[in-house]
Motif scaffolding. Structure first.
Motif, mmCIF file in Angstrom:
data_model
loop_
_atom_site.group_PDB
_atom_site.id
_atom_site.type_symbol
_atom_site.label_atom_id
_atom_site.label_comp_id
_atom_site.label_asym_id
_atom_site.label_seq_id
_atom_site.Cartn_x
_atom_site.Cartn_y
_atom_site.Cartn_z
ATOM 1 N N GLY A 182 5.855 17.367 -8.846
ATOM 2 C CA GLY A 182 6.658 17.923 -10.188
ATOM 3 C C GLY A 182 8.200 17.577 -10.096
ATOM 4 O O GLY A 182 8.654 17.193 -11.130
ATOM 5 N N GLY A 183 8.491 17.302 -9.099
ATOM 6 C CA GLY A 183 9.851 16.852 -8.634
ATOM 7 C C GLY A 183 10.201 15.311 -9.030
ATOM 8 O O GLY A 183 11.089 14.903 -9.809
ATOM 9 N N LEU A 184 9.233 14.625 -8.787
ATOM 10 C CA LEU A 184 9.142 13.169 -9.136
ATOM 11 C C LEU A 184 9.020 13.037 -10.678
ATOM 12 O O LEU A 184 9.704 12.116 -11.266
ATOM 13 N N PHE A 185 8.049 13.909 -11.217
ATOM 14 C CA PHE A 185 7.779 13.574 -12.629
ATOM 15 C C PHE A 185 9.091 14.277 -13.509
ATOM 16 O O PHE A 185 9.452 13.556 -14.562
ATOM 17 N N THR A 186 9.781 15.200 -13.034
ATOM 18 C CA THR A 186 10.919 15.677 -13.783
ATOM 19 C C THR A 186 12.030 14.647 -13.543
ATOM 20 O O THR A 186 12.722 14.528 -14.710
ATOM 21 N N ALA A 187 12.021 13.837 -12.464
ATOM 22 C CA ALA A 187 13.006 12.833 -12.447
ATOM 23 C C ALA A 187 12.600 11.697 -13.638
ATOM 24 O O ALA A 187 13.699 11.153 -14.172
ATOM 25 N N LEU A 188 11.558 11.478 -13.533
ATOM 26 C CA LEU A 188 11.017 10.445 -14.592
ATOM 27 C C LEU A 188 11.440 10.881 -15.952
ATOM 28 O O LEU A 188 11.913 10.115 -16.864
ATOM 29 N N GLY A 189 11.253 12.218 -16.240
ATOM 30 C CA GLY A 189 11.358 12.650 -17.598
ATOM 31 C C GLY A 189 12.938 12.761 -18.035
ATOM 32 O O GLY A 189 13.383 12.406 -19.139
ATOM 33 N N VAL A 190 13.878 13.211 -17.029
ATOM 34 C CA VAL A 190 15.290 12.926 -17.363
ATOM 35 C C VAL A 190 15.778 11.503 -17.437
ATOM 36 O O VAL A 190 16.357 11.325 -18.257
ATOM 37 N N ILE A 191 15.173 10.570 -16.538
ATOM 38 C CA ILE A 191 15.541 9.034 -16.898
ATOM 39 C C ILE A 191 15.238 8.750 -18.156
ATOM 40 O O ILE A 191 15.778 8.085 -18.883
ATOM 41 N N GLY A 192 13.946 9.158 -18.722
ATOM 42 C CA GLY A 192 13.356 8.896 -20.050
ATOM 43 C C GLY A 192 14.270 9.467 -21.050
ATOM 44 O O GLY A 192 14.580 8.825 -22.149
ATOM 45 N N PHE A 193 14.741 10.599 -20.711
ATOM 46 C CA PHE A 193 15.830 11.260 -21.821
ATOM 47 C C PHE A 193 16.849 10.322 -22.047
ATOM 48 O O PHE A 193 17.334 10.286 -23.028
ATOM 49 N N PHE A 194 17.608 10.266 -20.963
ATOM 50 C CA PHE A 194 18.666 9.382 -20.894
ATOM 51 C C PHE A 194 18.507 8.140 -21.339
ATOM 52 O O PHE A 194 19.354 7.561 -22.209
ATOM 53 N N SER A 195 17.466 7.538 -21.211
ATOM 54 C CA SER A 195 17.131 6.035 -21.869
ATOM 55 C C SER A 195 17.054 6.189 -23.207
ATOM 56 O O SER A 195 17.480 5.365 -23.974
ATOM 57 N N ALA A 196 16.269 7.346 -23.775
ATOM 58 C CA ALA A 196 16.191 7.529 -25.131
ATOM 59 C C ALA A 196 17.496 7.771 -25.762
ATOM 60 O O ALA A 196 17.587 7.329 -26.930
ATOM 61 N N ILE A 197 18.444 8.441 -25.135
ATOM 62 C CA ILE A 197 19.902 8.870 -25.855
ATOM 63 C C ILE A 197 20.668 7.563 -26.066
ATOM 64 O O ILE A 197 21.630 7.553 -26.546
ATOM 65 N N GLU A 198 20.286 6.642 -25.069
ATOM 66 C CA GLU A 198 21.042 5.252 -25.202
ATOM 67 C C GLU A 198 20.624 4.343 -26.245
ATOM 68 O O GLU A 198 21.516 3.664 -26.818
ATOM 69 N N ARG A 199 19.401 4.410 -26.616
ATOM 70 C CA ARG A 199 18.694 3.746 -27.668
ATOM 71 C C ARG A 199 18.601 4.505 -29.051
ATOM 72 O O ARG A 199 18.625 3.805 -30.284
ATOM 73 N N ILE A 200 18.456 5.700 -29.175
ATOM 74 C CA ILE A 200 18.316 6.479 -30.419
ATOM 75 C C ILE A 200 19.273 7.600 -30.527
ATOM 76 O O ILE A 200 19.801 8.003 -29.662
ATOM 77 N N PHE B 197 17.076 9.609 -10.209
ATOM 78 C CA PHE B 197 15.881 9.626 -9.428
ATOM 79 C C PHE B 197 15.830 9.854 -8.058
ATOM 80 O O PHE B 197 15.466 10.687 -7.548
ATOM 81 N N VAL B 198 16.910 9.119 -7.173
ATOM 82 C CA VAL B 198 17.136 9.285 -5.772
ATOM 83 C C VAL B 198 17.467 10.947 -5.643
ATOM 84 O O VAL B 198 17.009 11.800 -4.824
ATOM 85 N N SER B 199 18.668 11.571 -6.617
ATOM 86 C CA SER B 199 18.950 12.937 -6.475
ATOM 87 C C SER B 199 17.523 13.875 -6.448
ATOM 88 O O SER B 199 17.396 14.817 -5.876
ATOM 89 N N TYR B 200 16.869 13.640 -7.409
ATOM 90 C CA TYR B 200 15.514 14.534 -7.603
ATOM 91 C C TYR B 200 14.580 14.416 -6.471
ATOM 92 O O TYR B 200 14.187 15.336 -6.054
ATOM 93 N N VAL B 201 14.402 12.992 -6.012
ATOM 94 C CA VAL B 201 13.413 12.890 -4.885
ATOM 95 C C VAL B 201 14.115 13.489 -3.610
ATOM 96 O O VAL B 201 13.205 14.131 -3.079
ATOM 97 N N VAL B 202 15.461 13.335 -3.311
ATOM 98 C CA VAL B 202 15.980 14.239 -2.051
ATOM 99 C C VAL B 202 16.006 15.634 -2.472
ATOM 100 O O VAL B 202 15.630 16.653 -1.361
ATOM 101 N N THR B 203 16.145 16.386 -3.356
ATOM 102 C CA THR B 203 16.198 17.594 -3.836
ATOM 103 C C THR B 203 14.808 18.026 -3.507
ATOM 104 O O THR B 203 14.472 19.310 -2.981
ATOM 105 N N THR B 204 13.818 17.429 -4.149
ATOM 106 C CA THR B 204 12.435 17.760 -3.942
ATOM 107 C C THR B 204 12.112 17.567 -2.597
ATOM 108 O O THR B 204 11.207 18.572 -1.906
ATOM 109 N N LEU B 205 12.271 16.759 -1.740
ATOM 110 C CA LEU B 205 11.829 16.691 -0.561
ATOM 111 C C LEU B 205 12.668 17.769 0.593
ATOM 112 O O LEU B 205 11.897 18.371 1.336
ATOM 113 N N ILE B 206 13.845 17.979 0.278
ATOM 114 C CA ILE B 206 14.443 19.202 0.999
ATOM 115 C C ILE B 206 13.512 20.515 0.537
ATOM 116 O O ILE B 206 13.450 21.351 1.567
#
Length: 108
Positions: free
Chosen positions: A42-60, A8-17
């Motif tokens: 868009g950057g923030l929602f992309t970060a949330l999507g990536v977090i959701g993907f990694f969260s999903a592959i931990e459970r499914i 999340f922080v890496s996407y936020v920082v990249t988006t802000l830069i």
């Protein structure tokens, strides 16, 4: 810092830069009055999507998550129909139905 916080922080920082660079090289207007809200969101929602993907592959199992995430064009088409008034042809509609059915079959 945990892995989700890092993503999340890496996407936020990249988006802000990127937003700062865009604002620096564009006309000197207020950053949020122009078109900067869209890329930042868009950057923030992309970060949330990536977090959701990694969260999903931990459970499914990945064998289920990977094909289901490849159905993202169905979301894009649906949003285009709803917000942009796009019209689908019969073949395009059939393709969307087949994609959704494939997701249902994969989940069983």
């Amino acid at each position: 810092i945990g892995k989700y916080e890092y993503i999340f922080v890496s996407y936020v920082v990249t988006t802000l830069i990127a937003a700062a660079a865009f604002w620096t090289w564009s006309t000197r207007t207020l950053p949020w009055s122009g078109g900067l809200l869209v890329p930042v969101a868009g950057g923030l929602f992309t970060a949330l999507g990536v977090i959701g993907f990694f969260s999903a592959i931990e459970r499914i199992p990945l064998s289920l998550v990977a094909p289901l995430t490849s159905l993202y064009p169905v979301v894009t088409v649906t949003l285009g129909v709803i917000f942009l008034g796009e019209r689908l042809t019969v073949w395009q509609s059939l393709g969307v139905v087949c994609a959704v059915l494939s997701g249902v079959l994969l989940s069983r």
